[in-house]
Scaffold this motif. Structure first.
Motif, PDB file in Angstrom:
ATOM      1  N   GLU B  11       0.916  -1.203   0.093  1.00 18.25           N
ATOM      2  CA  GLU B  11       0.017  -0.030   0.004  1.00 18.25           C
ATOM      3  C   GLU B  11       0.708   1.045  -0.005  1.00 18.25           C
ATOM      4  OE1 GLU B  11      -3.939  -1.453   2.154  1.00 18.25           O
ATOM      5  OE2 GLU B  11      -2.587  -0.026   3.259  1.00 18.25           O
ATOM      6  N   ARG B  12       1.949   1.133   0.648  1.00 18.15           N
ATOM      7  CA  ARG B  12       2.647   2.501   0.709  1.00 18.15           C
ATOM      8  C   ARG B  12       3.774   2.476  -0.136  1.00 18.15           C
ATOM      9  NH1 ARG B  12       1.036   5.702   1.727  1.00 18.15           N
ATOM     10  NH2 ARG B  12       2.863   6.735   2.782  1.00 18.15           N
ATOM     11  N   GLU B  17       8.511   5.050  -2.974  1.00 21.52           N
ATOM     12  CA  GLU B  17       9.328   5.085  -4.191  1.00 21.52           C
ATOM     13  C   GLU B  17       9.221   6.691  -4.921  1.00 21.52           C
ATOM     14  OE1 GLU B  17       9.145   0.461  -5.637  1.00 21.52           O
ATOM     15  OE2 GLU B  17       7.751   2.039  -6.598  1.00 21.52           O
ATOM     16  N   ALA B  18       8.166   7.456  -4.566  1.00 23.34           N
ATOM     17  CA  ALA B  18       8.057   8.630  -5.098  1.00 23.34           C
ATOM     18  C   ALA B  18       8.807   9.633  -4.431  1.00 23.34           C
ATOM     19  CB  ALA B  18       6.523   9.140  -5.315  1.00 23.34           C
ATOM     20  N   ARG B  49       4.722  11.468   5.289  1.00 23.42           N
ATOM     21  CA  ARG B  49       4.144  10.439   5.352  1.00 23.42           C
ATOM     22  C   ARG B  49       5.131   9.219   5.500  1.00 23.42           C
ATOM     23  NH1 ARG B  49      -0.890   9.496   2.756  1.00 23.42           N
ATOM     24  NH2 ARG B  49      -0.441   7.520   3.766  1.00 23.42           N
ATOM     25  N   VAL B  50       6.447   9.279   4.859  1.00 19.13           N
ATOM     26  CA  VAL B  50       7.295   8.389   5.154  1.00 19.13           C
ATOM     27  C   VAL B  50       7.777   8.435   6.648  1.00 19.13           C
ATOM     28  CG1 VAL B  50       9.888   7.569   4.424  1.00 19.13           C
ATOM     29  CG2 VAL B  50       8.296   8.514   2.868  1.00 19.13           C
ATOM     30  N   ALA B  51       8.049   9.451   7.094  1.00 17.13           N
ATOM     31  CA  ALA B  51       8.333   9.708   8.632  1.00 17.13           C
ATOM     32  C   ALA B  51       7.318   8.824   9.379  1.00 17.13           C
ATOM     33  CB  ALA B  51       8.574  11.034   9.039  1.00 17.13           C
ATOM     34  N   TYR B  69      15.453   0.568   5.515  1.00 14.64           N
ATOM     35  CA  TYR B  69      14.931   1.261   3.963  1.00 14.64           C
ATOM     36  C   TYR B  69      14.533   2.724   4.397  1.00 14.64           C
ATOM     37  CZ  TYR B  69      12.600   2.568  -0.384  1.00 14.64           C
ATOM     38  OH  TYR B  69      12.138   3.151  -1.346  1.00 14.64           O
ATOM     39  N   LEU B  70      13.237   2.391   5.289  1.00 17.67           N
ATOM     40  CA  LEU B  70      12.669   3.847   5.563  1.00 17.67           C
ATOM     41  C   LEU B  70      13.569   4.839   6.308  1.00 17.67           C
ATOM     42  CD1 LEU B  70       9.046   2.546   6.445  1.00 17.67           C
ATOM     43  CD2 LEU B  70       9.892   3.652   4.203  1.00 17.67           C
ATOM     44  N   GLU B  71      14.314   4.368   7.349  1.00 21.56           N
ATOM     45  CA  GLU B  71      15.190   5.154   7.900  1.00 21.56           C
ATOM     46  C   GLU B  71      16.111   5.864   7.134  1.00 21.56           C
ATOM     47  OE1 GLU B  71      16.130   3.426  12.571  1.00 21.56           O
ATOM     48  OE2 GLU B  71      17.614   3.454  11.247  1.00 21.56           O
TER      49      GLU B  71
END
Lengths: 257, 339
Positions: B11-12, B17-18, B49-51, B69-71
């Motif tokens: 979903e995220r 990626e954007a 949103r990513v945070a 990866y998100l970090e």
């Protein structure tokens, strides 16, 4: 999982989000520096050929050119590359290192200039003794130039989203018939063990057959100790298939239609 | 909290990626292509949103790789969001240096006075030591060409000048050597500020000892005119340059040592960082000029170049340098203070 092997720098954003940098060890930094110095020497040797040709025109001018070029290149190499490549030189790129602002902010040119000018102090008395000792003592592995410039050198491992492709080949997971046991498995298996199992499956083709069999045996035994699935579905199951099913259950990977 | 990781990721993932694509764009070519307002708003939205996803994953998920990866995305995004604009110090900054350099010198004038005191003490010590004990010469100024009798050296230099160009075929090389050596000395003087200023103080004092000893040696030998003609053309720039490098070193040392209120060492260093870079750039510029003068003028003595010309040049140059340091950039500073 890697935090025990590396010193970390934790940054907390104003939004309350935390992220971690892995600090580069003094040894990896020294190797990167050695690579950069070799590149400088090589470049200067090549320039030496040009200077030899220039001597036909004027020996005095050629020598002056070489002396100035050597000095400018010695300092400018680090400053310019770190500015253009966002904190990296060729040596740092090879070792996946990067200069980073201590607070996670964008690097300023003044920081890069200062940290590289202070190499002169770090290199005293010989072979970066002062800088190396400072990096060993400092909790953030900073040499003197880094302390003054407010920078750290961090490891930049290649990070990408996990590729779930190979796990989706698991067409049928018999553990799915036991959702309660699957939930128990998710509850009991720690993230590190789940990641270990996932990585083992992902890298199975890189291992020797004997080592692979031994690894999956150990993993399967460990997972069986957490949750016992009914013997009628596990009796004829290989260790690897057992681990594969567990990983599938842990990560809730969707199966192909 | 149990999280369906696969569902969460699928979903995220488009947002992640954007955001990564925008980051890559910023990192690769920020100077060529800038974001418009809509892009900036989108970037900010995606960052938040990513945070938020990272926070969610940190508290509930089992999968370190996605979290890492998100970090990394948040870390890269944080630098872009909160850092100042990145600029390469090219032409604009070089022009700014003309006024920024004397401003930085004046801003830390008290430290310059301390530098002068240390250097002056060294000069007095060196001069007195040589005057009282001439056998200490090799210790006070360990340079072969200074160890002999000053009068003999002057006679020799003037005799050579009468016959030939003493720097024939070597002016550029000598000039380049001086520029690089002196710049290195200046940078080391500044860099030793990291020893809480002790190393800088020792270097300043030692340089003062050498200059004081040389001056007394030539004055006692009755060669004051030669000394002034020899040292003033380049020394009127070179010595101030080394003193200003010492100012940078002591500024660094003072910042490390004294808290000045409740600010951390990092904050204090951040405040002087730009001044240190400006001081270094200014000092390097002065030393390049001094290297040219020393090679192309200072080494020529009478009869090639009359001492009166050399001394006048040196004095005018020194007055000009002091006027530049006192006056340049005053208007800009007032405007900045008014703003």
């Amino acid at each position: 999982m890697m935090s025990s092997r590396y010193n970390n720098l934790v940054v907390q954003t104003p939004e309350g989000v935390q992220f971690t940098y892995q600090l580069a060890s003094p040894v990896s930094r020294f190797i990167a520096l050695a690579v950069d110095i070799m590149i400088i020497w090589t470049a200067m040797s090549l320039m030496g050929v040009l200077v030899t040709l220039m001597q036909w025109v004027s020996y005095d001018f050629a020598m002056a050119f070489y002396i100035l070029l050597y000095s400018v290149f010695n300092i400018g190499y680090f400053i310019l590359l770190e500015m253009l490549w966002r904190g990296q030189t060729i040596g740092k790129r090879m070792l996946s290192l990067r200069v980073q602002d201590m607070h996670g902010l964008k690097l300023q040119p003044a920081q890069l200039v200062l940290r590289n000018l202070l190499r002169f102090a770090d290199s005293l008395p010989v072979l970066y003794f002062l800088g190396g000792a400072s990096a060993l003592i400092s909790p953030r592995s900073q040499r003197l130039g880094d302390i003054a410039a407010g920078t750290v050198v961090v490891r930049m491992p290649h990070l990408a989203l996990p590729d779930w492709g190979e796990l989706m080949e698991n067409q049928f997971n018999s553990f799915r018939q036991y959702p309660r046991l699957e939930a128990l498995l998710r509850q009991r298996v720690p993230p590190e063990a789940a990641e270990l199992a996932l990585q083992s499956l992902r890298r199975r083709d890189e291992m020797e057959p004997l080592a692979r069999a031994r690894l999956f045996r150990e993993l399967a035994v460990h997972l069986q100790q957490q949750v016992k699935f009914p013997i009628e579905i596990t009796a004829s199951m290989s260790d690897e298939q057992y681990v594969r099913n567990c990983v599938d259950s842990l990560y809730q990977v969707a199966r192909k239609a | 909290m149990i999280l369906d990781l696969q569902k969460f990721v699928s979903e995220r993932r488009p947002d992640w990626e954007a955001f990564e694509a925008m980051l890559q764009h910023l990192e690769d070519d920020a100077r060529q292509h800038r974001f418009d307002v809509a892009d900036v708003q989108r970037f900010h939205y995606l960052y938040e949103r990513v945070a938020a996803d990272l926070t969610k994953l940190s508290t509930s998920a089992v999968e370190p790789q996605t979290r890492n990866y998100l970090e990394s995305l948040v870390a890269r995004g944080f630098g872009e969001m909160h850092g100042n604009a990145r600029r390469l110090p090219l032409t604009g900054s070089l022009l700014q240096l003309v006024t920024a350099f004397p401003q930085a010198v004046r801003r830390h004038f008290a430290i310059l006075l301390m530098v002068l005191a240390i250097f002056g003490s060294g000069m007095v010590f060196g001069g007195l030591a040589l005057a009282l004990d001439e056998t200490a010469k090799p210790v006070l100024m360990p340079f072969p060409h200074l160890l002999g009798d000053p009068s003999e050296r002057v006679a020799e230099e003037e005799a050579t000048a009468a016959k030939e160009d003493p720097m024939e075929g070597g002016k550029s090389t000598f000039s380049a050597q001086l520029m690089t050596y002196n710049t290195k000395v200046a940078i080391v003087t500044l860099a030793l500020g990291m020893t809480f200023g002790i190393g800088t103080g020792i270097l300043l004092f030692y340089n003062g000892v050498i200059i004081g000893a040389v001056m007394v040696d030539y004055v006692l030998a009755g060669e004051s005119v030669f000394l002034a003609g020899w040292l003033l053309p380049h020394g009127s720039v070179e010595i101030p340059a080394i003193l200003l490098a010492g100012q940078g070193g002591l500024l660094l040392g003072r910042t490390l040592l004294f808290a000045h209120g409740r600010r951390s060492m990092g904050q204090r260093l951040q405040e002087i960082r730009a001044d240190l870079v400006v001081l270094t750039a200014g000092v390097a510029s002065l030393l390049i000029w001094a290297g040219i003068i020393e090679s192309f003028m200072s080494q020529y003595h009478e009869p090639i170049l009359p001492y009166v010309v050399k001394i006048s040049f040196g004095v005018i140059q020194l007055v000009g340098l002091i006027a530049y340091m006192v006056l340049a950039g005053r208007g800009n500073l007032k405007q900045e203070q008014l703003k």
